[in-house]
Scaffold this motif. Structure first.
Motif, PDB file in Angstrom:
ATOM      1  N   GLU A   1      78.346 -26.528  -2.176  1.00 30.13           N
ATOM      2  CA  GLU A   1      78.166 -25.556  -3.256  1.00 30.13           C
ATOM      3  C   GLU A   1      78.546 -26.210  -4.572  1.00 30.13           C
ATOM      4  O   GLU A   1      79.679 -26.663  -4.751  1.00 30.13           O
ATOM      5  CB  GLU A   1      79.026 -24.317  -3.026  1.00 30.13           C
ATOM      6  CG  GLU A   1      78.822 -23.248  -4.093  1.00 30.13           C
ATOM      7  CD  GLU A   1      79.595 -21.973  -3.808  1.00 30.13           C
ATOM      8  OE1 GLU A   1      79.759 -21.171  -4.742  1.00 30.13           O
ATOM      9  OE2 GLU A   1      80.042 -21.798  -2.650  1.00 30.13           O
TER      10      GLU A   1
ATOM     11  N   ARG B   1      80.113 -26.351   2.667  1.00 33.65           N
ATOM     12  CA  ARG B   1      79.772 -25.142   3.397  1.00 33.65           C
ATOM     13  C   ARG B   1      79.296 -25.406   4.818  1.00 33.65           C
ATOM     14  O   ARG B   1      78.940 -24.460   5.535  1.00 33.65           O
ATOM     15  CB  ARG B   1      78.665 -24.386   2.654  1.00 33.65           C
ATOM     16  CG  ARG B   1      79.086 -23.842   1.290  1.00 33.65           C
ATOM     17  CD  ARG B   1      79.991 -22.657   1.470  1.00 33.65           C
ATOM     18  NE  ARG B   1      80.239 -21.959   0.201  1.00 33.65           N
ATOM     19  CZ  ARG B   1      80.960 -20.863   0.094  1.00 33.65           C
ATOM     20  NH1 ARG B   1      81.516 -20.349   1.167  1.00 33.65           N
ATOM     21  NH2 ARG B   1      81.157 -20.296  -1.075  1.00 33.65           N
TER      22      ARG B   1
ATOM     23  N   LEU C   1      79.262 -18.556   6.662  1.00 34.48           N
ATOM     24  CA  LEU C   1      78.447 -18.131   5.527  1.00 34.48           C
ATOM     25  C   LEU C   1      78.291 -16.613   5.577  1.00 34.48           C
ATOM     26  O   LEU C   1      77.931 -16.055   6.625  1.00 34.48           O
ATOM     27  CB  LEU C   1      77.081 -18.815   5.584  1.00 34.48           C
ATOM     28  CG  LEU C   1      76.257 -18.869   4.299  1.00 34.48           C
ATOM     29  CD1 LEU C   1      77.011 -19.608   3.204  1.00 34.48           C
ATOM     30  CD2 LEU C   1      74.926 -19.551   4.562  1.00 34.48           C
TER      31      LEU C   1
END
Length: 359
Positions: free
Chosen positions: A209, A250, A255
């Motif tokens: 990210e 990530r 998620l």
């Protein structure tokens, strides 16, 4: 005087006959025509999917390389008796540089480049499979092999051309000083790229990210890293960013699709929570079928004129995350209208945020 010198430097063109040059280009055309015919015949003779995906790319690379180096060798042998090819046009401190030596040096570097790329593409995958090497380590090893071979090829090409490596070392030291003063960012990104390749804080294929954009790393180069995002295109991120900034990896993290809703005071908080859960369960059943985890609704904060709630749904990829967030907002809006749940107006929300910041 300058015009006279220029004519003297290109005087060898007078010795070349037009017929010799034309015949050279005819032979050159024959080489590339034969290459095109061979590739076309192979492509139409073997139409199996396995051959086109695995065998044909290898044959194509080999045939292209043979045609390329065949053209260079044709040039060297065809004009081998010409003085302008072998006579030195530059000489300093006993070093004689001719066009022939320059062509040979270029051949060494380009041949090394083609060979190491072919080995990394076609040979090393089998080696990695035998030793169960993970994908990130494979990429690092391929980069190390490539840069090592190219460094050795440059040294060999320099010595072949007759250059003194001590002089080359002095040149690189001067360039290093220039980089230190005038190109510090490029040097820092270069060093950061080496650190990333060896320490492997992140690897090719992982999700990261950057500036609230989630993407997958596709390439790690010495100066920059290429991140492919779903909707924001390709991000070329300087390697220094990954070393100096906090970057969220990530790949191993869970998620979630998250939607935050701010409702006005006076609404029944339990009812709001139930409606949010209902919306989440409906959309999860439609989109995911069997949920990875049960949705979660939280009453997360009080503000001056708002009550903040958050809905979380566990998803497996970025595309599903964005789709689920949009569907949740639609479902929540519909249920709130049906049940007369009032949201906070934008004006009130902006003012409450300012009041909270001032405090």
């Amino acid at each position: 005087m300058e015009r006279i010198r220029l004519f003297e430097e290109f005087e060898f063109l007078r010795d070349l006959s037009l017929s010799a040059v034309l015949w050279f280009f005819v032979y050159l055309f024959v080489i590339f025509a034969v290459k095109a015919v061979i590739l076309r015949l192979l492509k139409f003779s073997f139409r199996s999917e396995d051959f086109r995906k695995k065998t044909f790319p290898v044959i194509k690379d080999v045939v292209n390389a043979l045609a390329f180096y065949g053209a260079i060798l044709l040039f060297l042998f065809y004009f081998s008796e010409e003085y302008w090819l072998t006579d030195a046009f530059y000489e300093t401190e006993g070093v004689q540089i001719s066009l022939f030596l320059i062509v040979i040096a270029v051949m060494i570097v380009t041949l090394a480049n083609r060979l190491v790329k072919a080995v990394n593409r076609y040979v090393m995958p089998f080696v990695y499979e035998q030793f169960s090497v993970e994908s990130g380590m494979r990429y690092t090893m391929n980069r190390i092999i490539y840069y090592t071979v190219m460094f050795l090829a440059l040294i060999i090409s320099f010595t072949t051309a007759g250059l003194d490596l001590t002089a080359v070392g002095v040149i690189f030291s001067v360039l290093g000083i220039g980089i230190g003063f005038g190109m510090r960012n490029i040097a820092a990104n270069f060093v950061s790229g080496i650190i990333i390749l060896f320490e492997r804080p992140m690897e090719v294929g992982e999700l990261v990210e950057i500036d609230k954009k989630i993407g997958r790393i596709s390439k790690i180069k010495l100066r920059s890293t290429v991140v492919e995002t779903l909707k924001d295109g390709t991000l070329v991120v300087p390697n220094q960013y990954f070393i100096e900034q906090i970057v969220k990896n990530r790949s191993s993290a869970q998620l979630f699709a998250r939607v935050t809703v701010s409702v006005a005071y006076g609404n029944d908080t339990k009812k709001v929570e139930q409606l949010l859960m209902k919306a989440a369960e409906q959309e999860v059943e439609k989109t995911l079928g069997v949920p990875v985890e049960q949705p979660e609704v939280q009453f997360i904060d009080f503000r001056n004129s708002a009550l903040d709630f958050q809905v979380e749904v566990r998803v497996l990829d970025v595309e599903t995350k964005e789709k689920m967030e949009s569907l949740l907002r639609h479902a929540i809006a519909h249920l709130f209208i049906d049940n007369d749940i009032k949201l906070v107006e934008n004006w009130n929300r902006q003012n409450s945020d300012r009041e909270g910041d001032s405090k």
